[in-house]
Write a protein that holds these residues in place. Structure first.
Motif, mmCIF file in Angstrom:
data_model
loop_
_atom_site.group_PDB
_atom_site.id
_atom_site.type_symbol
_atom_site.label_atom_id
_atom_site.label_comp_id
_atom_site.label_asym_id
_atom_site.label_seq_id
_atom_site.Cartn_x
_atom_site.Cartn_y
_atom_site.Cartn_z
ATOM 1 N N UNK A 213 0.825 -1.047 -0.065
ATOM 2 C CA UNK A 213 0.004 -0.105 -0.068
ATOM 3 C C UNK A 213 0.844 1.410 0.081
ATOM 4 N N UNK A 214 0.171 2.210 -0.690
ATOM 5 C CA UNK A 214 0.982 3.523 -0.487
ATOM 6 C C UNK A 214 1.231 4.009 1.032
ATOM 7 N N UNK A 215 2.400 4.665 1.322
ATOM 8 C CA UNK A 215 2.547 5.002 2.652
ATOM 9 C C UNK A 215 1.647 6.157 3.101
ATOM 10 N N UNK A 216 1.208 6.994 1.947
ATOM 11 C CA UNK A 216 0.225 8.105 2.298
ATOM 12 C C UNK A 216 -1.207 7.615 2.259
ATOM 13 N N UNK A 217 -2.137 7.939 2.974
ATOM 14 C CA UNK A 217 -3.339 7.483 3.098
ATOM 15 C C UNK A 217 -4.057 8.651 3.658
ATOM 16 N N UNK A 218 -4.855 9.698 2.661
ATOM 17 C CA UNK A 218 -5.148 10.681 2.995
ATOM 18 C C UNK A 218 -6.731 11.101 3.444
ATOM 19 N N UNK A 219 -7.221 11.989 3.290
ATOM 20 C CA UNK A 219 -8.734 12.113 3.470
ATOM 21 C C UNK A 219 -9.593 11.628 2.391
ATOM 22 N N UNK A 220 -10.631 11.575 2.575
ATOM 23 C CA UNK A 220 -11.640 11.169 1.378
ATOM 24 C C UNK A 220 -11.368 11.976 0.177
ATOM 25 N N UNK A 221 -11.141 11.309 -0.969
ATOM 26 C CA UNK A 221 -10.876 12.046 -2.265
ATOM 27 C C UNK A 221 -9.369 12.277 -2.610
ATOM 28 N N UNK A 222 -8.472 11.811 -1.747
ATOM 29 C CA UNK A 222 -7.090 12.053 -2.071
ATOM 30 C C UNK A 222 -6.358 10.651 -1.845
ATOM 31 N N UNK A 223 -5.536 10.566 -2.761
ATOM 32 C CA UNK A 223 -4.624 9.146 -3.003
ATOM 33 C C UNK A 223 -3.347 9.457 -3.119
ATOM 34 N N UNK A 224 -2.304 8.566 -2.586
ATOM 35 C CA UNK A 224 -1.074 8.631 -3.096
ATOM 36 C C UNK A 224 -0.528 7.470 -3.985
ATOM 37 N N UNK A 225 0.096 7.639 -4.996
ATOM 38 C CA UNK A 225 0.663 6.589 -5.833
ATOM 39 C C UNK A 225 2.048 6.805 -6.068
ATOM 40 N N UNK A 226 2.772 5.637 -5.794
ATOM 41 C CA UNK A 226 4.224 5.787 -5.971
ATOM 42 C C UNK A 226 4.718 5.264 -7.559
ATOM 43 N N UNK A 227 5.988 6.218 -7.543
ATOM 44 C CA UNK A 227 6.467 5.880 -9.062
ATOM 45 C C UNK A 227 8.168 6.007 -8.455
#
Length: 235
Positions: A213-227
């Motif tokens: 999973x991405x290390x960032x789990x934000x508020x609803x409507x926000x997502x973190x994706x690793x590249x």
């Protein structure tokens, strides 16, 4: 340059098939005003999104061998060759999850003569005896591990043919019959919930499979994706 060419290899796939969607739209039965194929797909996707777990959306023609978990909600149409893919996937350690209204017709929209879930019967270790469409406003209850879930719209009455029963209906005329079953690495969700069953089941499977999973789990409507080494945060 650190990002160029980097890609995310997701370990979860959800099957969305256009021809399957068309076939469901043309069904003259079940609960005509609440078939809700796309909403069911979202209910399957949401638990992963909330946990920052990447998901690929693929159809039945895709190579699924690289995934750890494949979810096929409402797989009403099972195309030739897909069952063999699922068998090979499970034999290689993958986990497969499908739901009610699956394995009804082939790629020509012709019903399987052995009933549901058609060619998936041996994989799932069960057969569907009947499907109940609930009237608007009517609900049943399902019990699993001390927790109660709401069942609305659609309920399958299922006969286990070797599958382990993980949850049962606790109300209506089919109280005590299976509502969630497991046959090795294959799971069958026999009822439509409000999304809470999917959340619990996919949370457990995500943990068991150690899904990245991405290390960032934000508020609803926000997502973190690793590249590569970089994380992109999307609103």
């Amino acid at each position: 340059e650190c990002v160029k060419g980097a890609e995310t290899r997701n370990k979860v796939a959800i099957i969305y098939d256009t021809e399957n969607a068309w076939a469901i739209e043309e069904i003259q039965g079940y609960k005509m005003n609440k078939k809700n194929y796309h909403e069911t797909l979202v209910s399957s996707y949401a638990p992963f999104y909330r946990r920052g777990i990447g998901v690929d959306i693929v159809d039945q023609s895709a190579d699924i061998s690289s995934y750890s978990l494949v979810v096929a909600p409402m797989l009403y149409m099972v195309k030739a060759g897909f069952t063999d893919k699922v068998k090979a996937f499970i034999d290689d350690g993958g986990v497969f999850v499908t739901t009610y209204m699956s394995g009804i017709v082939d790629e020509n929209d012709l019903a399987f003569l052995n009933g549901a879930p058609g060619p998936l019967e041996d994989i799932l270790g069960l057969r569907v005896e009947e499907t109940d469409s609930l009237a608007d406003g009517r609900t049943n209850r399902v019990e699993m591990d001390g927790r109660s879930y709401i069942n609305r719209d659609i309920s399958d009455i299922v006969i286990s043919e070797g599958a382990e029963v993980l949850a049962t209906y606790s109300s209506s005329c089919y109280a005590g019959t299976p509502a969630l079953l497991r046959n090795g690495n294959a799971y069958y969700i026999a009822f439509r919930s409000d999304g809470s069953l999917e959340d619990d089941l996919f949370s457990r499977l995500s943990s068991e499979l150690s899904l990245p999973s991405a290390p960032f789990k934000g508020e609803k409507g926000v997502v973190g994706v690793m590249r590569g080494k970089y994380m992109f945060v999307f609103n």
